[in-house]
Design a protein around this motif. Structure first.
Motif: not given
Length: 236
Positions: A132-137, A141-159
Motif C-alpha cells: 500500500v503506497g503513501n500510507t504509514t502503518l 491500521v486506523l483505517k482498517l480498524a475504523t471500518i471494523t468498528r463501523n461494521a459492528g465487530l468486537d475489535g481488532v488484532v493489532c500491534s
C-alpha cells in the motif's frame, strides 16, 4: 484471576497433538485462554478445537478468514458450532464482508467474539510500502480498524504499539488483541513491533497473544504466572 478476565491467550504453535496436550494438561483455564492457528488446525482439524473447548478453555480460532462475504460468514458460523470463544477475519476483506459476517453471527444465542486483523505484526513500514503506497502503518491500521468498528465487530488484532492510538480513536469498548508480546529479555523472534505485557496493559490492550515466551520456557506454568503477575500489577 478468573476465566472472565484472563488476559493471556497462549498460542499453541506446535507440530504434534502430544506437544499441545502435554502443555494444556498443566494449564488452568482460569489463568489463560488458548489460540489455535492455521498450522495446528490444518494438521488436526476441528477435532482438536473441540477437545480444547471440552477441557474448559476459551479458544481463539485464529484462521484469519478472507474471502467473499457469504463464504466468510459460513466459515465463522462453522467456527461458532465448534464452541470457540473468538474467531477472526481480515479487515481488508472490506465493509460488506465484515457486516455480513457480523450480522450472521449476531443471530446466534452464543456467538463467538468476532475480530478483524488490521496489519500483520510481522510487517514493517518498508513491507507495507510494497503493498500500500503513501500510507504509514498507523494510518493503515486506523483505517482498517475504523471500518471494523463501523461494521459492528468486537475489535481488532493489532500491534500493542498501536493500542493507545486505537483506544483514543475508537473507544474503550472496542477490544484490542495483540500478538508480539514479549516479557523483558525474551527473544524477539519474527515479530517486528513488540512490547512488554505491562506496557500493553497501560496502552489499552484487552487480550494479549503470547507464544514462545511460554511454550518454549523451561517451566511454562511459571512463565505464565509471571506474565499474569506483571499484568495484575499494571492494572492496579
Amino acid at each position: 484471576m478468573t476465566v472472565t478476565d484472563a488476559k493471556v491467550i497462549i498460542a499453541l504453535d506446535f507440530d504434534t497433538e502430544e506437544q499441545v496436550f502435554d502443555l494444556v494438561e498443566r494449564l488452568d483455564p482460569k489463568t489463560c485462554r488458548l489460540k489455535v492457528g492455521k498450522e495446528l488446525f490444518t494438521r488436526f482439524g476441528p477435532a482438536i478445537v473441540k477437545r480444547l473447548v471440552s477441557s474448559g478453555f476459551d479458544v481463539f480460532l485464529d484462521l484469519k478468514f478472507h474471502d467473499i462475504p457469504n463464504t466468510v460468514a459460513k466459515a465463522c458460523l462453522a467456527a461458532a458450532d465448534l464452541g470457540v470463544w473468538m474467531v477472526n477475519v481480515h479487515a481488508s476483506g472490506g465493509p460488506k464482508m465484515l457486516e455480513h459476517t457480523q450480522n450472521q453471527l449476531s443471530q446466534l444465542s452464543h456467538a463467538p467474539k468476532l475480530i478483524a486483523v488490521t496489519v500483520l505484526t510481522s510487517m514493517d513500514q518498508s513491507q507495507l510500502d510494497s503493498v500500500v503506497g503513501n500510507t504509514t502503518l498507523n494510518q493503515q491500521v486506523l483505517k482498517l480498524a475504523t471500518i471494523t468498528r463501523n461494521a459492528g465487530l468486537d475489535g481488532v488484532v493489532c500491534s500493542a504499539q498501536e493500542a493507545s492510538m486505537l483506544k483514543r480513536a475508537l473507544g474503550k469498548s472496542f477490544e484490542l488483541v495483540t500478538p508480539g508480546i514479549r516479557p523483558l529479555g525474551a527473544n524477539q523472534d519474527d515479530q517486528s513491533r513488540i512490547v512488554t505485557p505491562s506496557q500493553a496493559i497501560v496502552d489499552g490492550v484487552d487480550y494479549m497473544v503470547v507464544g514462545r515466551p511460554i511454550t518454549k520456557a523451561e517451566d511454562p506454568v511459571a512463565a505464565l504466572t509471571a506474565i499474569n503477575q506483571e499484568i495484575a500489577a499494571a492494572m492496579h
